[in-house]
Write a protein that holds these residues in place. Sequence first.
Motif, PDB file in Angstrom:
ATOM      1  N   TYR A 217       8.766  -3.731 106.823  1.00 53.60           N
ATOM      2  CA  TYR A 217       7.648  -4.746 106.632  1.00 53.60           C
ATOM      3  C   TYR A 217       6.930  -3.880 107.366  1.00 53.60           C
ATOM      4  O   TYR A 217       5.847  -4.333 107.074  1.00 53.60           O
ATOM      5  CB  TYR A 217       8.433  -6.406 107.102  1.00 53.60           C
ATOM      6  N   ARG A 228       6.350  -2.817  99.495  1.00 57.69           N
ATOM      7  CA  ARG A 228       5.576  -4.304 100.436  1.00 57.69           C
ATOM      8  C   ARG A 228       4.721  -4.879  99.074  1.00 57.69           C
ATOM      9  O   ARG A 228       4.610  -6.369  98.213  1.00 57.69           O
ATOM     10  CB  ARG A 228       4.609  -4.319 101.779  1.00 57.69           C
ATOM     11  N   TYR A 231       7.657  -5.639  96.661  1.00 58.30           N
ATOM     12  CA  TYR A 231       7.961  -6.815  96.850  1.00 58.30           C
ATOM     13  C   TYR A 231       7.218  -7.882  97.049  1.00 58.30           C
ATOM     14  O   TYR A 231       7.960  -9.410  96.251  1.00 58.30           O
ATOM     15  CB  TYR A 231       8.307  -6.892  98.460  1.00 58.30           C
ATOM     16  N   GLN A 232       5.951  -8.599  97.092  1.00 55.83           N
ATOM     17  CA  GLN A 232       5.477  -9.941  96.837  1.00 55.83           C
ATOM     18  C   GLN A 232       5.725 -10.057  95.527  1.00 55.83           C
ATOM     19  O   GLN A 232       5.294 -10.988  94.876  1.00 55.83           O
ATOM     20  CB  GLN A 232       3.846  -9.074  97.111  1.00 55.83           C
ATOM     21  N   ASP A 233       5.110  -8.843  94.501  1.00 63.44           N
ATOM     22  CA  ASP A 233       5.517  -9.450  93.021  1.00 63.44           C
ATOM     23  C   ASP A 233       6.270  -9.879  92.071  1.00 63.44           C
ATOM     24  O   ASP A 233       6.489 -10.755  91.313  1.00 63.44           O
ATOM     25  CB  ASP A 233       4.424  -7.561  92.352  1.00 63.44           C
ATOM     26  N   ALA A 251       4.077 -16.391  96.899  1.00 65.58           N
ATOM     27  CA  ALA A 251       4.624 -15.239  97.006  1.00 65.58           C
ATOM     28  C   ALA A 251       3.664 -14.599  98.725  1.00 65.58           C
ATOM     29  O   ALA A 251       4.569 -13.643  99.432  1.00 65.58           O
ATOM     30  CB  ALA A 251       4.364 -14.063  95.950  1.00 65.58           C
ATOM     31  N   ALA A 252       2.751 -13.968  98.490  1.00 59.98           N
ATOM     32  CA  ALA A 252       2.009 -14.034 100.097  1.00 59.98           C
ATOM     33  C   ALA A 252       2.173 -14.816 100.540  1.00 59.98           C
ATOM     34  O   ALA A 252       2.604 -13.959 101.832  1.00 59.98           O
ATOM     35  CB  ALA A 252       0.420 -14.110  99.559  1.00 59.98           C
ATOM     36  N   LEU A 255       5.168 -13.312 102.174  1.00 61.70           N
ATOM     37  CA  LEU A 255       5.725 -12.291 103.036  1.00 61.70           C
ATOM     38  C   LEU A 255       4.710 -12.443 104.272  1.00 61.70           C
ATOM     39  O   LEU A 255       5.517 -11.016 104.805  1.00 61.70           O
ATOM     40  CB  LEU A 255       5.035 -11.109 101.495  1.00 61.70           C
ATOM     41  N   THR A 259       6.751 -11.032 107.557  1.00 58.41           N
ATOM     42  CA  THR A 259       6.288  -9.757 108.396  1.00 58.41           C
ATOM     43  C   THR A 259       6.313 -10.385 109.631  1.00 58.41           C
ATOM     44  O   THR A 259       6.415  -9.431 110.310  1.00 58.41           O
ATOM     45  CB  THR A 259       4.882  -9.506 107.251  1.00 58.41           C
ATOM     46  N   TYR A 336       9.123 -20.177 101.432  1.00 61.35           N
ATOM     47  CA  TYR A 336      10.085 -19.000 102.045  1.00 61.35           C
ATOM     48  C   TYR A 336      11.193 -19.024 101.476  1.00 61.35           C
ATOM     49  O   TYR A 336      12.268 -18.823 100.645  1.00 61.35           O
ATOM     50  CB  TYR A 336       9.765 -18.625 103.068  1.00 61.35           C
TER      51      TYR A 336
END
Length: 705
Positions: A217, A228, A231-233, A251-252, A255, A259, A336
Amino acid sequence: MNTWKSVLLGACAPVLLAACATAPAPAPPVQSAPAPVAETPRPQPKFGTFGFDVAGMDKAVAPGDDFFEHANGTWAKTTEIPADRGSYNTFGILTEIAGVRTRAIIEDAAKAPGAEGSEARKIGDYYASFMDQAAIEAAGLNPLKPELDRIAAIKTRADLSRELGAGLRADVDALNATDFQTDRLFGLWVAEDMNDTSMYRPYLMQGGLWMPDREYYLGDTPRFKDLRAKYQDHIARMLTLAGYDDAPRRAARVLALETAIAKAHWTVDATSDVAKANTVWTRAELATRAPGLDWTAYLTAAGLADQPRFGAWQASAIAGLAKLVGDQPLSAWKDYLAFHAVERGAPLMGLALVDEHFAFNGTALSGTPQQRERWKRGVDNTSLALGEAVGKLYAERHFSPDAKAQVQDMVKNLLVAFDARVDRLDWMSPQTKARAKEKLANFKVGVGYPDKWRDYSGLRIVRGDAYGNWERGSLFEYRRNVAKLSKPVDRDEWFLLPQDVNALNMPMQNMIIFPAAILEPTFFDPNADAAVNYGAIGGVIGHEIVHGFDDIGALFDSRGNLKNWWTPADMAQFKARGAALARQYSTYEPLPGLHLNGEQVLGENIADLAGLATAYDAYHLSLKGAPAPVIDGFTADQRFYFGWAQNYRSKYREAALRRAVLTGVHSPGMYRAQTVRNQDPWYGAFDVKPGQGLYLAPADRVKIW
């Protein structure tokens, strides 16, 4: 083997031995002799004439330049990493063998269901449910719905804390298995109290990340930045498959929250600092030292409300995560939790979720191109839930009393050899030596399987409910661990299964164990030459013994308590020698710009270094004064070191190698093989000279035990 501390190796290759020109000792002159008396031929080892794969060597590489390549180079050139793996090594082939055997046990149970409630019935029903993809597809997302509905209903911080507490699981292990990673906010480890091993302590450990480590991260290399983005996708695709709208925005948020969690985390190095981690908080102190989380709601949901004290393994990280619960938006936490629920459950869901889960976790993170066959995943999942029930059958079928007795004899020789090494130390005071020998005398050793088996009568398995079986299995294991908190310490508990290809040192129990599945060729072959067996499984046994005296094990006394038994001068010497070994390993560069962290892998390398030296002594002790034989032109010392090098045959995909270096406590296999450069007898065995790549001047060879 870490204070695992464990071994962790890999898989092997074809056999067929041939003669080799590695500075062999001259054969003894042929003498006339009377006609031999007919006798029963000795059973042949599985690998060639004496247990080592000579055909896998690369004789063009001098042993003094690169011993790994000399012993294993042709194997490395001709072996392909299977498409469903990120790496391949000696452990891998044994794992495959154990998997095939375990599959037969499990499928037998599935085909002929036992009596209702029996372990055989549970084994069969669990596996059959996992393998019934049609029923899983038909169920869709329904198995996840109760958890997702609870998450959607969160309205307050107390609700959030309750949901987080309900999700706590016993899925970490700070000392035995060195398993630091959990995607849940915290992980629970129930083990002996480090200050008083006559009772248990519940340890809370940092968690909350899905990717393997904080560096994924926070690292600023192109590799991490690319991961990263992927991962977000991936988060967005998983949430879309689960029916959530506006998945990219969710998703944003996920992440960003992870982080923030990563920023609070300790590094692997810091997490391994046992003295620093030995922090105890009372129940009341949780709220004052880690505010933000509603600890009453959390612990009540976790079934821990009546516990008076907790180990806070990474204290500042636990406080940091609790703070995030209090100040990050509830919407972010709900996204999350939803993503983590879907991601955890994906392997038990329909193929769309299974494939997307693998695309990131297998291919992107580890470079693995192909998903493992479903039966292999089914075997692993069944063993995870009903491991000792399966292991009982495994031990009955695949581990003979003769093999157990032979390994136990080797263990005795290694313990005697280590005791003698302590006597010979020229840098340690008599006072510290006496404490070390006292600890060694209290070692307990388990071989093959535990003396008593786990009771699964309280675990409900329902044929046709794959996700529910997994969920109930996870909760059963959690509750089993929580129940230990109200009981006396069980000194006979194993933390590995008979079908596990591994070995373990448990510092607070002062116990080492060697499951049946690792006691197989090439680690151990009852028909192989003793020198090879001592170099291979003897090196592993020595490794586990030495874990009791490595940079972590040395902090625990003969009763397993975290208690100093060293004089200050002796400890200073010990640390200086460890620092020299750490510096040596930090020079290794598996990939351009990527060096090993010598401190991070120090415990494992101390165990390799002194464990191999102890095994060497034990082999010569086992000869009882008889001359060591020459076989096929190879001296006994050469065969001994070949046995060690064969242990650590290994190949990695780049992504898997990077992950191992960043997050692991073991050096990659090729560097574990090279510990021979610190062993004086290795130089004589292979006529290693100054100027060769591995040569170290005698003063530069690290010796600790």
